[in-house]
Write an enzyme that holds these catalytic residues in place. Sequence first.
Site, PDB file in Angstrom:
ATOM      1  N   SER A  35       5.126   6.109   1.819  1.00 41.72           N
ATOM      2  CA  SER A  35       3.588   6.158   1.699  1.00 41.72           C
ATOM      3  C   SER A  35       3.166   4.591   1.610  1.00 41.72           C
ATOM      4  O   SER A  35       3.773   3.646   1.003  1.00 41.72           O
ATOM      5  CB  SER A  35       3.123   6.708   0.349  1.00 41.72           C
ATOM      6  N   TYR A  47       4.581   8.006  -9.248  1.00 43.04           N
ATOM      7  CA  TYR A  47       4.491   8.643  -7.859  1.00 43.04           C
ATOM      8  C   TYR A  47       4.986   7.354  -6.840  1.00 43.04           C
ATOM      9  O   TYR A  47       5.882   7.829  -6.185  1.00 43.04           O
ATOM     10  CB  TYR A  47       3.343   9.294  -7.604  1.00 43.04           C
ATOM     11  N   LYS A  90       8.347   6.863  -4.373  1.00 42.70           N
ATOM     12  CA  LYS A  90       8.711   6.684  -3.151  1.00 42.70           C
ATOM     13  C   LYS A  90       9.343   5.215  -2.653  1.00 42.70           C
ATOM     14  O   LYS A  90      10.413   5.330  -1.883  1.00 42.70           O
ATOM     15  CB  LYS A  90       7.346   6.380  -2.586  1.00 42.70           C
TER      16      LYS A  90
HETATM   17  C1  UD1 Z   1      -3.985   8.598  -2.756  1.00 40.06           C
HETATM   18  C2  UD1 Z   1      -3.157   8.199  -3.707  1.00 40.06           C
HETATM   19  C3  UD1 Z   1      -1.623   7.453  -3.025  1.00 40.06           C
HETATM   20  C4  UD1 Z   1      -1.249   8.856  -2.079  1.00 40.06           C
HETATM   21  C5  UD1 Z   1      -2.240   9.478  -1.237  1.00 40.06           C
HETATM   22  C6  UD1 Z   1      -1.751  10.635  -0.497  1.00 40.06           C
HETATM   23  C7  UD1 Z   1      -4.137   7.284  -5.696  1.00 40.06           C
HETATM   24  C8  UD1 Z   1      -4.931   6.052  -6.323  1.00 40.06           C
HETATM   25  N1  UD1 Z   1      -3.712   7.002  -4.491  1.00 40.06           N
HETATM   26  O1  UD1 Z   1      -4.564   7.495  -2.000  1.00 40.06           O
HETATM   27  O2  UD1 Z   1      -0.910   7.185  -3.785  1.00 40.06           O
HETATM   28  O3  UD1 Z   1      -0.251   8.446  -1.342  1.00 40.06           O
HETATM   29  O4  UD1 Z   1      -3.430   9.661  -2.069  1.00 40.06           O
HETATM   30  O5  UD1 Z   1      -2.784  11.124   0.404  1.00 40.06           O
HETATM   31  O6  UD1 Z   1      -4.593   8.574  -6.005  1.00 40.06           O
HETATM   32  N2  UD1 Z   1     -12.695   9.298  -3.359  1.00 40.06           N
HETATM   33  C9  UD1 Z   1     -13.726   9.486  -3.794  1.00 40.06           C
HETATM   34  N3  UD1 Z   1     -13.782  10.939  -4.275  1.00 40.06           N
HETATM   35  C10 UD1 Z   1     -12.975  11.620  -4.479  1.00 40.06           C
HETATM   36  C11 UD1 Z   1     -11.471  11.550  -3.994  1.00 40.06           C
HETATM   37  C12 UD1 Z   1     -11.529  10.227  -3.466  1.00 40.06           C
HETATM   38  O7  UD1 Z   1     -14.750   8.806  -3.753  1.00 40.06           O
HETATM   39  O8  UD1 Z   1     -13.269  12.967  -5.115  1.00 40.06           O
HETATM   40  C13 UD1 Z   1     -12.306   8.020  -2.603  1.00 40.06           C
HETATM   41  C14 UD1 Z   1     -11.189   7.216  -3.468  1.00 40.06           C
HETATM   42  O9  UD1 Z   1     -11.639   6.538  -4.382  1.00 40.06           O
HETATM   43  C15 UD1 Z   1     -10.848   6.461  -2.359  1.00 40.06           C
HETATM   44  C16 UD1 Z   1     -10.844   7.291  -1.091  1.00 40.06           C
HETATM   45  O10 UD1 Z   1     -11.711   8.408  -1.283  1.00 40.06           O
HETATM   46  O11 UD1 Z   1     -11.639   5.134  -2.088  1.00 40.06           O
HETATM   47  C17 UD1 Z   1      -9.886   8.164  -0.763  1.00 40.06           C
HETATM   48  O12 UD1 Z   1      -9.143   8.511  -1.840  1.00 40.06           O
HETATM   49  P1  UD1 Z   1      -7.968   9.596  -1.697  1.00 40.06           P
HETATM   50  O13 UD1 Z   1      -7.926  10.588  -0.389  1.00 40.06           O
HETATM   51  O14 UD1 Z   1      -7.759   9.962  -2.992  1.00 40.06           O
HETATM   52  O15 UD1 Z   1      -6.549   8.776  -1.369  1.00 40.06           O
HETATM   53  P2  UD1 Z   1      -5.992   7.480  -1.680  1.00 40.06           P
HETATM   54  O16 UD1 Z   1      -6.493   6.955  -3.207  1.00 40.06           O
HETATM   55  O17 UD1 Z   1      -6.161   6.384  -0.742  1.00 40.06           O
END
Ligand code: UD1
Length: 344
Positions: free
Chosen positions: A129, A153, A157
């Site tokens: 990842s 997590y 990895k």
């Molecule tokens: C997350 C994990 C990462 C993992 C990946 C798997 C964290 C910090 N990182 O990545 O380790 O490998 O998922 O796919 O959890 N967001 C919102 N509202 C939400 C959900 C997300 O605003 O309800 C935003 C987040 O702040 C971020 C973006 O959407 O800026 C993407 O979030 P997400 O899909 O959770 O992925 P990552 O955080 O990049």
Amino acid sequence: MLNKIILTGGAGYIGSHVAVELLESGREVLIIDDFSNSHPEAVARIGDIANGNVELLERNLADPAHLADIAAAAKAFGADGAIHLAGLKAVGESVAEPARYYRVNVGSAMALLEALEAAHAKAVVFSSSATVYGALNDNPVTEDGKTGPTNPYGRTKLMIEDMLKDVAAADPAWRVCNLRYFNPVGAHPSGRIGEDPNDTPNNLFPYIAQVAVGRREKLLVFGDDYETRDGTGVRDYIHVVDLAKGHVAALDYLANRKHAGAVDINLGTGTGYSVLEAVAAFKRASNRDIPFEIAPRRDGDIAEIYADASRAKELLGWRAERTLEDMCADHWRWQSQNPEGYKS
Ligand code: UD1
């Protein structure tokens, strides 16, 4: 040729898409999955989509009691190698229960290595990842960037990557490819397989999709005060079908490779989109309203990360082809046709 492939976690979100691409490339597939975060229905649908059959072994790889029959199954199948995706993947949960994450994720990888060793099938493609990079690098991030995951997590990895590198260094018969996924989203264009989270989704796309379909009231946007073009977080979203095709390309690469050792390869598009851009694209694709509210930043999040995808192009001859519009349209087709996931 790496033809007979063990696919751990093959009933899961990414695994089911990888299984389809493997079958469509003419390979034979043995899925090992314990259905702890996946559904048997996905296995049936893989067969329908690809018009073929996978073999299935329902086992928990991390349970030492199963090691002997997993090794026996690998031998009986005549495995040439494995794609290893089985594992726990929720960041927050890994902070709360680190020991379980190390045991399951690292333990599963160790068990698989032993089974492959016994079956003389020394080739592995591992689902790593972009989380291994933490927030230590400028964008776009290359594979030579610094590693420094910020949660258990992510550390599992990186530990597995390192373990595979050590194994490959000790015995040149091993061929290893660590695929560092950016943010996989979307679904198979048939609408038959897709992401089906057990509980409240942690990730952006499944959350947006559940809001669009009416299962949740509104999206919380975690922070609008980052130093990005609109203040919300920027990520490299990649269509899960492109990602799955990257695994097939990695097998071809390992099969034809002249030198031993392990290689790390980013699977991303090279382009970042903000949360608000993703919401707008999903709204267009679904023709549904996506109510959202700005909320505080989520602990552990970084402002922006996207891939330098040139090594994948150079070594695998692979690049992502599907656009953000495709990701949203396909994710929406899956969600709207299966509003409650595989239970629908
Ligand atoms: C997350 C994990 C990462 C993992 C990946 C798997 C964290 C910090 N990182 O990545 O380790 O490998 O998922 O796919 O959890 N967001 C919102 N509202 C939400 C959900 C997300 O605003 O309800 C935003 C987040 O702040 C971020 C973006 O959407 O800026 C993407 O979030 P997400 O899909 O959770 O992925 P990552 O955080 O990049």
